[in-house]
Write a protein that holds these residues in place. Structure first.
Motif, PDB file in Angstrom:
ATOM      1  N   THR A 158       0.837  -1.184   0.000  1.00 19.15           N
ATOM      2  CA  THR A 158       0.000   0.000   0.000  1.00 19.15           C
ATOM      3  C   THR A 158       0.876   1.240   0.000  1.00 19.15           C
ATOM      4  O   THR A 158       2.083   1.162   0.187  1.00 19.15           O
ATOM      5  CB  THR A 158      -0.973  -0.003   1.203  1.00 19.15           C
ATOM      6  N   GLY A 159       0.251   2.396  -0.235  1.00 13.13           N
ATOM      7  CA  GLY A 159       0.997   3.651  -0.236  1.00 13.13           C
ATOM      8  C   GLY A 159       0.062   4.823  -0.431  1.00 13.13           C
ATOM      9  O   GLY A 159      -1.014   4.687  -1.032  1.00 13.13           O
ATOM     10  N   TYR A 160       0.466   5.977   0.101  1.00  8.79           N
ATOM     11  CA  TYR A 160      -0.376   7.181   0.064  1.00  8.79           C
ATOM     12  C   TYR A 160       0.276   8.251  -0.793  1.00  8.79           C
ATOM     13  O   TYR A 160       1.474   8.488  -0.693  1.00  8.79           O
ATOM     14  CB  TYR A 160      -0.584   7.723   1.483  1.00  8.79           C
ATOM     15  N   SER A 161      -0.518   8.929  -1.625  1.00 10.76           N
ATOM     16  CA  SER A 161      -0.060  10.040  -2.468  1.00 10.76           C
ATOM     17  C   SER A 161       1.042   9.555  -3.409  1.00 10.76           C
ATOM     18  O   SER A 161       0.779   8.694  -4.239  1.00 10.76           O
ATOM     19  CB  SER A 161       0.388  11.217  -1.593  1.00 10.76           C
ATOM     20  N   ALA A 162       2.274  10.038  -3.274  1.00 13.53           N
ATOM     21  CA  ALA A 162       3.353   9.504  -4.114  1.00 13.53           C
ATOM     22  C   ALA A 162       3.520   8.003  -3.871  1.00 13.53           C
ATOM     23  O   ALA A 162       3.902   7.252  -4.770  1.00 13.53           O
ATOM     24  CB  ALA A 162       4.662  10.241  -3.842  1.00 13.53           C
ATOM     25  N   GLY A 163       3.226   7.558  -2.640  1.00 15.97           N
ATOM     26  CA  GLY A 163       3.215   6.119  -2.363  1.00 15.97           C
ATOM     27  C   GLY A 163       2.081   5.416  -3.082  1.00 15.97           C
ATOM     28  O   GLY A 163       2.186   4.237  -3.429  1.00 15.97           O
ATOM     29  N   GLY A 164       0.987   6.144  -3.327  1.00 17.75           N
ATOM     30  CA  GLY A 164      -0.093   5.608  -4.156  1.00 17.75           C
ATOM     31  C   GLY A 164       0.337   5.469  -5.601  1.00 17.75           C
ATOM     32  O   GLY A 164      -0.011   4.493  -6.275  1.00 17.75           O
ATOM     33  N   ASP A 165       1.122   6.467  -6.089  1.00 15.45           N
ATOM     34  CA  ASP A 165       1.710   6.332  -7.430  1.00 15.45           C
ATOM     35  C   ASP A 165       2.509   5.029  -7.503  1.00 15.45           C
ATOM     36  O   ASP A 165       2.428   4.281  -8.483  1.00 15.45           O
ATOM     37  CB  ASP A 165       2.666   7.495  -7.730  1.00 15.45           C
ATOM     38  N   GLY A 166       3.292   4.780  -6.444  1.00 16.52           N
ATOM     39  CA  GLY A 166       4.105   3.570  -6.398  1.00 16.52           C
ATOM     40  C   GLY A 166       3.262   2.306  -6.380  1.00 16.52           C
ATOM     41  O   GLY A 166       3.608   1.308  -7.013  1.00 16.52           O
ATOM     42  N   THR A 167       2.122   2.364  -5.670  1.00 14.99           N
ATOM     43  CA  THR A 167       1.239   1.193  -5.640  1.00 14.99           C
ATOM     44  C   THR A 167       0.676   0.904  -7.023  1.00 14.99           C
ATOM     45  O   THR A 167       0.604  -0.254  -7.448  1.00 14.99           O
ATOM     46  CB  THR A 167       0.099   1.409  -4.633  1.00 14.99           C
ATOM     47  N   TRP A 168       0.271   1.965  -7.737  1.00  7.30           N
ATOM     48  CA  TRP A 168      -0.223   1.772  -9.100  1.00  7.30           C
ATOM     49  C   TRP A 168       0.800   1.037  -9.972  1.00  7.30           C
ATOM     50  O   TRP A 168       0.437   0.209 -10.802  1.00  7.30           O
ATOM     51  CB  TRP A 168      -0.525   3.118  -9.759  1.00  7.30           C
ATOM     52  N   ARG A 169       2.079   1.358  -9.786  1.00  5.11           N
ATOM     53  CA  ARG A 169       3.122   0.773 -10.644  1.00  5.11           C
ATOM     54  C   ARG A 169       3.615  -0.576 -10.132  1.00  5.11           C
ATOM     55  O   ARG A 169       3.785  -1.521 -10.914  1.00  5.11           O
ATOM     56  CB  ARG A 169       4.317   1.728 -10.737  1.00  5.11           C
ATOM     57  N   MET A 170       3.897  -0.647  -8.826  1.00  3.76           N
ATOM     58  CA  MET A 170       4.558  -1.841  -8.290  1.00  3.76           C
ATOM     59  C   MET A 170       3.593  -2.998  -8.044  1.00  3.76           C
ATOM     60  O   MET A 170       4.013  -4.146  -7.990  1.00  3.76           O
ATOM     61  CB  MET A 170       5.306  -1.501  -6.996  1.00  3.76           C
ATOM     62  N   ALA A 171       2.303  -2.709  -7.891  1.00  5.35           N
ATOM     63  CA  ALA A 171       1.342  -3.812  -7.734  1.00  5.35           C
ATOM     64  C   ALA A 171       1.293  -4.662  -9.000  1.00  5.35           C
ATOM     65  O   ALA A 171       1.490  -5.889  -8.933  1.00  5.35           O
ATOM     66  CB  ALA A 171      -0.032  -3.276  -7.357  1.00  5.35           C
ATOM     67  N   PRO A 172       1.078  -4.081 -10.191  1.00 10.64           N
ATOM     68  CA  PRO A 172       1.099  -4.920 -11.402  1.00 10.64           C
ATOM     69  C   PRO A 172       2.481  -5.464 -11.733  1.00 10.64           C
ATOM     70  O   PRO A 172       2.601  -6.595 -12.212  1.00 10.64           O
ATOM     71  CB  PRO A 172       0.624  -3.962 -12.503  1.00 10.64           C
ATOM     72  N   ARG A 173       3.522  -4.658 -11.488  1.00 10.44           N
ATOM     73  CA  ARG A 173       4.881  -5.064 -11.879  1.00 10.44           C
ATOM     74  C   ARG A 173       5.339  -6.285 -11.094  1.00 10.44           C
ATOM     75  O   ARG A 173       6.047  -7.154 -11.619  1.00 10.44           O
ATOM     76  CB  ARG A 173       5.838  -3.885 -11.630  1.00 10.44           C
TER      77      ARG A 173
END
Length: 384
Positions: A158-173
């Protein structure tokens, strides 16, 4: 990670039945050998990562990532959950990212599990999905499994704000790593959601969070997941929460994601795999699929499924595919049939081997992905 020689214990265990590491194993021998190999692997992880984990700074090449960690509850060793929680900030001054890191340390409190808030290695907008983050996360997970008794099938992102950006990328990756993921107030960019087929995924965003159109784009991605699930009802488990009247800060409503994620456990051997190679980081393996370096390519997509001892290739941008196989997936004592778009490509028996178990364990560094056998097929030439 270096590969180690077979231990004396394992040789003694297998003596009398095997003369060489690559000779055929029975199912029982493969299961017993895997248990010992995994214990040996954990010890090697402890040896390699002890200093980093004690110092609370993970390393990969020249990149370092400080971590904060806390264990909640008292789950038995081997059954503990793990949460990797990425802070906000991004392209901001170092002190502001430090401040966001401090906030993330206590933003979510699971009833049970190892909660880790890493400090991003960079102070840049894409700090949570630059190349190198994958290896840092993997080293962190290896250490958590080896030292803290984390169950590799209960790791959440999980992640918030910029960490949410990271979740969008690292969850599928790294979709084959996580049990579930939840994105908080982030920007999806141009990420493909196809790899989320077997990864339960939550979207949280404030209705009024209009900076960079986060509210609109996150809602659109929720609709995209709705459509993917309609077309493939057994996959793409998800929930989308657009919080009415809220902006970038959602007043902790998003903490409900922790309980939702914890309802899910990773299935390392899903019946169906949809794999689109990432545009930033290319890897050879995804769940029970393997490709050679020659097949690596941004955006290449493979769709395969399995039922019983049959494997079905629905589509493949790769000419050659290797299926990594174990007894949890199918009966390895019987022939395995592979079909490409309805046409039988091969029907073949495979052999369990100690070499294969060890090689796949150390290639993936994940006990679930230690496979005793494999089968490689080549697509018909008219496909190209």
């Amino acid at each position: 990670m270096r590969t180690i020689g077979i231990t004396l214990t394992l040789l003694v265990f297998l003596s009398g039945t095997l003369q060489a590491n690559n000779q055929k194993l029975t199912r029982q021998q493969a299961e017993q050998a895997k248990v010992q190999l995994v214990e040996q692997w954990k010890q090697e992880m402890r040896d390699q990562l002890r200093s980093d984990y004690r110092a609370l700074v993970m390393h990969h090449d020249t990149i370092s990532m400080p971590i904060w960690r806390y264990i909640y509850g008292n789950a038995p060793l081997g059954e503990r959950s793990m949460f990797i929680s990425m802070h906000g900030g991004g392209g901001s001054p170092h002190w502001l990212n430090d401040q966001q890191w401090d906030n993330q340390k206590h933003l979510y409190i699971p009833p049970e599990g190892l909660y880790v808030a890493p400090r991003a290695p960079w102070d840049e907008w894409n700090m949570w999905f630059k190349p190198g983050i994958d290896e840092l996360f993997r080293n962190l997970i290896h250490a958590a499994v080896a030292f803290d008794g984390v169950n590799p099938n209960r790791i959440y992102l999980t992640g918030y704000s910029a960490g949410g950006d990271g979740t969008w990328r690292m969850a599928p990756r790294m979709a084959d790593t996580w049990a579930a993921a939840s994105m908080m107030a982030g920007h999806p960019g141009d990420v493909s959601l196809l790899n989320l087929r077997n990864l339960p995924f939550m979207i949280w965003v404030g209705e009024l969070d209009s900076a960079y159109d986060r509210n609109k784009l996150d809602a659109q991605r929720g609709v995209e997941l709705d459509e993917l699930q309609r077309a493939d009802p057994e996959g793409y488990i998800h929930e989308t929460h657009v919080m009415k009247g809220m902006g970038h800060w959602m007043l902790r409503a998003d903490t409900a994601a922790i309980a939702w994620m914890m309802k899910h456990t990773r299935n390392p051997y899903p019946q169906k795999i949809v794999w689109r190679q990432d545009n930033e980081v290319l890897v050879n393996d995804f769940y029970w699929l393997h490709i050679s370096n020659l097949e690596l390519g941004k955006g290449k997509t493979v769709v395969v499924s399995r039922k019983g001892n049959d494997i079905y290739i629905e589509s493949s941008d790769c000419r050659e595919l290797t299926f990594l196989l174990c007894d949890e997936m199918m009966d390895l004592d019987r022939p395995i049939s592979v079909y490409y778009q309805g046409r039988l490509l091969c029907k073949k028996r495979v052999r369990r081997s100690l070499d294969h178990l060890r090689e796949t364990l150390y290639a993936r560094n994940d006990p679930a992905y230690a496979f005793p056998a494999s089968l490689t097929v080549v697509m018909p030439t008219q496909h190209h």
